[in-house]
Write an enzyme that holds these catalytic residues in place. Structure first.
Site, PDB file in Angstrom:
ATOM      1  N   GLY A 170       0.789  -1.215   0.000  1.00 51.68           N
ATOM      2  CA  GLY A 170       0.000   0.000   0.000  1.00 51.68           C
ATOM      3  C   GLY A 170       0.826   1.272   0.000  1.00 51.68           C
ATOM      4  O   GLY A 170       2.058   1.256   0.124  1.00 51.68           O
ATOM      5  N   HIS A 171       0.119   2.394  -0.104  1.00 54.60           N
ATOM      6  CA  HIS A 171       0.768   3.700  -0.163  1.00 54.60           C
ATOM      7  C   HIS A 171       1.527   4.008   1.135  1.00 54.60           C
ATOM      8  O   HIS A 171       1.116   3.640   2.224  1.00 54.60           O
ATOM      9  CB  HIS A 171      -0.271   4.794  -0.424  1.00 54.60           C
ATOM     10  CG  HIS A 171      -1.327   4.895   0.635  1.00 54.60           C
ATOM     11  ND1 HIS A 171      -2.424   4.067   0.676  1.00 54.60           N
ATOM     12  CD2 HIS A 171      -1.448   5.717   1.707  1.00 54.60           C
ATOM     13  CE1 HIS A 171      -3.174   4.375   1.718  1.00 54.60           C
ATOM     14  NE2 HIS A 171      -2.600   5.371   2.363  1.00 54.60           N
ATOM     15  N   ASN A 172       2.659   4.688   0.968  1.00 56.49           N
ATOM     16  CA  ASN A 172       3.498   5.171   2.073  1.00 56.49           C
ATOM     17  C   ASN A 172       4.215   4.069   2.839  1.00 56.49           C
ATOM     18  O   ASN A 172       4.855   4.340   3.862  1.00 56.49           O
ATOM     19  CB  ASN A 172       2.691   6.003   3.081  1.00 56.49           C
ATOM     20  CG  ASN A 172       2.136   7.274   2.487  1.00 56.49           C
ATOM     21  OD1 ASN A 172       2.431   7.610   1.345  1.00 56.49           O
ATOM     22  ND2 ASN A 172       1.327   7.976   3.242  1.00 56.49           N
TER      23      ASN A 172
END
Length: 363
Positions: free
Chosen positions: A258-260
């Site tokens: 996922g993001h980050n």
């Protein structure tokens, strides 16, 4: 792909015996090996296959009686899987990426392509992209604008690298892998039902009819050297800061990051595993198949997460965890032993209830 036994043994750093000038052209399982094959029989359980096949040479376990199997030459492997890694590099025929840049590829005039590139048909390379030397890019792959990639890229058919991602040397993207897709980030004007449940850990909540609003992903993805991304796997770009994957990390097929997410070096992520947004993963972490890591938590260095485990809280360095929710593997094994005893325990309780209570008294 013809190699002498001597050349293969030298490349693997292993001891060999017999006719070291014998030539083999490919590897095979012992029982189906032909005369020009190198049989892979690195465990005694494969011994019967050697007599069933026609191989004249084999890679065997240490101390094997190679002459007793009718072989003319043998290589000895004290650590079979390590030997397998080496022989696969020596004997793999690889993929045909053609030569040069295919006339049906589109390369933006502002893109920079290093020397020795082999680029297939229907490839798209966007504006200002920079690709290092010796790139191999399969058909229908795409590299978007402002991407920077180091030397030795291998990008298989249909793989995608989105805008502004930065990737080190020797990256391998298997078919249909995606680097830099948008993160899955949405918000509602008022707290959503999911936020209420998460805050209270209760099913009681106010039901509101609300629409989801996208939070755009303004970050990118930064990947170190020697990283591999499996088929149909994806790494989302960051919301503001970049998603980061450390050097040497290997990601299997059908995985989601996922993001980050910040993932360290030399991690391994097996098929269908997932890491939710903003999680931090240390170095040398192994995530077994179908395991999942919750968002916004930390998994320390050298952690092993067993198959199908669900990690909801921080995991300290060096721990091995298993289960749903994930606990120390020793604790989880005790839990599973107790679960197997539950039917017998339930029957015992039922018998005690019959002995203690009169009919209808339990009500």
């Amino acid at each position: 792909m013809a190699h002498s036994i001597a050349d293969i043994a030298r490349a693997l750093g292993l001891q060999a015996d017999g006719d070291l000038d014998l030539i083999v052209t490919h590897v095979a399982e012992p029982s189906s090996a032909t005369r020009d094959a190198l049989a892979l029989a690195m465990d005694p359980k494969y011994a019967d296959g050697l007599t069933a096949g026609q191989a004249r040479a084999a890679i065997l376990w240490s101390g094997a009686d190679w002459q007793g199997f009718g072989l003319k030459a043998a290589i000895f492997a004290p650590r079979p899987r390590w030997a397998m890694a080496g022989v696969s590099q020596v004997m793999d025929p690889g993929y045909d990426f053609g030569t040069g840049i295919h006339p049906m590829a589109f390369i933006d005039p502002t893109a920079q392509i290093g020397d020795g590139a082999r680029i297939g048909p229907f490839v798209s390379v966007g504006a200002r992209a920079q690709i290092g030397p010796d790139a191999r890019i399969g058909p229908n792959a795409s590299i978007a604008e402002d991407v920077v990639i180091g030397a030795g890229l291998t990008l298989h058919a249909g793989a995608r690298i989105a805008a502004r991602c930065v990737i080190g040397d020797r990256f391998i993207g298997q078919p249909n892998s995606v680097v830099g897709g948008c993160g899955f980030s949405f918000v509602t004007p008022e707290p959503s039902a999911a936020e209420d449940v998460r805050a209270t850990l209760s099913g009681d909540r106010e039901i509101r009819a609300q629409k989801w609003q996208r939070i755009n992903s303004m970050g990118a993805v930064r990947i170190g050297d020697d990283v591999e991304l499996g088929a149909n796997s994806s790494i989302d770009r960051g919301t503001v800061r970049d998603t980061v994957i450390g050097s040497g990390t290997k990601i299997d097929s059908v995985c989601q990051i996922g993001h980050n997410v910040q993932m360290g070096e030399d991690c391994m992520m097996c098929g269908m595993a997932g890491v939710a947004g903003s999680a931090r993963i240390g170095n040398r972490v192994l995530l077994a198949g179908k395991s999942a890591v919750n968002d916004n938590i930390f998994v320390g260095d050298d952690v092993i997460v067993g198959g199908a485990a669900r990690v909801f809280t921080n995991v300290p360095a060096g721990r091995a965890v298993l289960g749903d929710p994930a606990t120390k593997i020793e604790t989880q094994l005790e839990i599973r032993k107790a679960l197997r005893r539950l039917p017998r325990l339930a029957a015992t309780v039922a018998e005690l209830q019959k002995a203690v209570f009169k009919p209808g008294q339990r009500d």
